[in-house]
Design an enzyme around this catalytic site. Structure first.
Site, PDB file in Angstrom:
ATOM      1  CG  MET A 233      -2.120   0.685   0.986  1.00  0.00           C
ATOM      2  SD  MET A 233      -2.773   0.147  -0.500  1.00  0.00           S
ATOM      3  CE  MET A 233      -4.050   1.454  -0.476  1.00  0.00           C
ATOM      4  CB  CYS A 234       3.810   2.349   1.902  1.00  0.00           C
ATOM      5  SG  CYS A 234       4.841   0.837   1.605  1.00  0.00           S
ATOM      6  CB  THR A 235       4.669   0.635  -3.457  1.00  0.00           C
ATOM      7  OG1 THR A 235       5.829   0.238  -2.367  1.00  0.00           O
ATOM      8  CG2 THR A 235       5.314   0.867  -4.670  1.00  0.00           C
ATOM      9  CB  SER A 238       3.746   7.892  -0.545  1.00  0.00           C
ATOM     10  OG  SER A 238       4.057   6.584  -0.132  1.00  0.00           O
TER      11      SER A 238
END
Ligand SMILES: [Zn+2]
Length: 446
Positions: A233-235, A238
């Site tokens: 999800m972080c990839t 952001s």
């Protein structure tokens, strides 16, 4: 004048055929034969040729086998499945079984040619079977619209897959491997059911022949498939680097927030308006991060989790079998070639070699879980891990049942040592990618 002559000839031929079918009672297989019906097949089966297998003996028995005995299973009645069913029926296969749990959507009609607008909403397997049975006299297609036919797989002579899911393919692969019988470590060839697997994506396709236990299986070549479709999800949120990350951003975050087609409308990868919307937003997102390569087709691929699916197949055992992997690409001009995919010595599915998992005693169970899902050669989806601890069978982690997931979740942050696991401990892992439980041996590293 010539064309009207042909038309007249065709009309008379049709009349002849119609007359013949009027005489057929109940469509019994033998009553609806006519002279020369199988000539196109007999050319392959009743005479040798430059591509025939060295062991092949031309004979009139083979066509009899096709027409009377051979029982074939087709998995999938979608884009590829329609082609497969038509080709098989016209090639003399008469005892065809088809599995598909999907129903017909209006967007299928442009290519799934066994379906008509009136069929929208009906099960694909039912409609495909009805169509072939009506159109090809003597052919009997049996549909399975609601369930898979797990327990009956061993009854088939050949299985042909036209699926768009890797998980379903791996499951089928695992099923056929579980049917193999070994005597003193030697494979009994009569327990082998050949699998012909194909896939298509846009103008690309592949077809392969698998003799379970003998040639490379689906899991032997798992590296061919896109390794990770669930990005962190972080990839996505952001640090996008790939065009896929941008599409995922729009799919997961923007769609539910903006609801472009009204509240609660679920994103449908077959609805061009939906795909277009996601595509436009993905292009904007990609531009922000200077990422190139977002196309409409890629967008649809990410939304639908499309896996390259089948392009046709190696039809007659009279011929040398395809050895064993064929790729077809019609994107820019036409390109096709075939190669031999090799068996992987320690393939987790077909090698019969227990796999070692190397972890330190202070590793957390979460790390083991991550390895099972992220390793390119395993690519499990929601592994359930059990082990015998102090004489009792213990579920260490299980995701698919909410109450058990909740109960076992704390184990993920425990170390292997804390869980009572020791060096050489056996872990049993179940996953949707295979019908069999896989055994792993824990090897402690210091
Ligand atoms: Zn394998």
């Amino acid at each position: 004048a010539l064309s009207s002559l042909f038309r007249e000839k065709k009309r008379r031929r049709l009349e002849e055929l119609t007359e013949k079918f009027m005489l057929v009672d109940g469509g019994s297989a033998h009553a609806c034969e006519w002279d020369g019906r199988w000539n196109h097949i007999k050319k392959f089966l009743e005479r040798p040729g430059p591509f025939t297998h060295p062991d092949f003996e031309p004979s009139t028995e083979t066509i009899k086998f096709l027409l009377e005995t051979c029982k074939i299973l087709v998995i999938g009645a979608g884009g590829l499945g329609c082609e497969l069913l038509k080709d098989l029926a016209l090639s003399g296969f008469r005892n065809i079984h088809v599995v598909d749990m999907d129903t017909i959507d209006v967007s299928n009609l442009n290519r799934q040619f066994l379906f008509r607008p009136k069929d929208v909403g009906r099960p694909k397997a039912d409609v495909a079977a009805d169509f072939i049975n009506f159109r090809v006299p003597g052919c009997c297609v049996v549909p399975y619209p609601f369930h898979t036919i797990k327990s009956q797989c061993f009854e088939f002579h050949i299985i042909v897959c036209g699926l768009d899911s890797i998980v379903a393919r791996r499951w089928m692969n695992g099923m056929l491997l579980s049917l193999l019988e070994y005597e003193d470590g030697v494979l009994d060839p009569t327990s082998i059911i050949p699998l012909i697997d194909g896939g298509t994506e846009g103008f690309k396709g592949n077809a392969r022949v698998i003799y379970p236990g003998m040639s490379a299986c689906i899991d032997c070549t798992l590296e061919f498939y896109p390794p990770q479709i669930n990005f962190p999800m972080c990839t996505i949120a952001s640090m996008p680097r790939l065009p896929e990350h941008c599409v995922e951003y729009v799919r997961i975050l923007q769609w539910p927030k903006e609801m472009p087609f009204g509240d609660g409308v679920v994103l449908d990868g077959d609805d061009p308006r939906h795909v277009q919307w996601v595509y436009q937003r993905s292009v904007e997102r990609a531009a922000e991060f200077s990422i190139t390569g977002v196309t409409y087709r890629l967008t649809q691929g990410v939304i639908k989790r499309i896996i390259p699916a089948v392009a046709g197949f190696d039809k007659y055992y009279a011929c040398l079998p395809l050895s064993n992997y064929m790729v077809f690409n019609d994107v820019d001009g036409l390109y096709t070639y075939s190669f031999e995919a090799e068996r992987k010595e320690n393939c987790s599915a077909c090698s019969q070699i227990p796999l070692d998992l190397h972890f330190s005693p202070s590793s957390k169970l979460q790390e083991v879980l991550d390895y099972l899902t992220e390793s390119v050669s395993l690519q499990m989806k929601s592994p359930a891990i059990t082990a015998t601890v102090e004489g009792r069978n213990k579920t260490l982690y299980l995701q698919s049942v909410a109450s058990i997931e909740q109960r076992t979740r704390p184990n993920l942050s425990k170390t292997l040592k804390e869980l009572g696991l020791t060096d050489r401990h056996e872990l049993a892992v179940a996953d949707v990618t295979t019908p069999q439980t896989m055994l792993f041996r824990l090897c402690f590293t210091s």
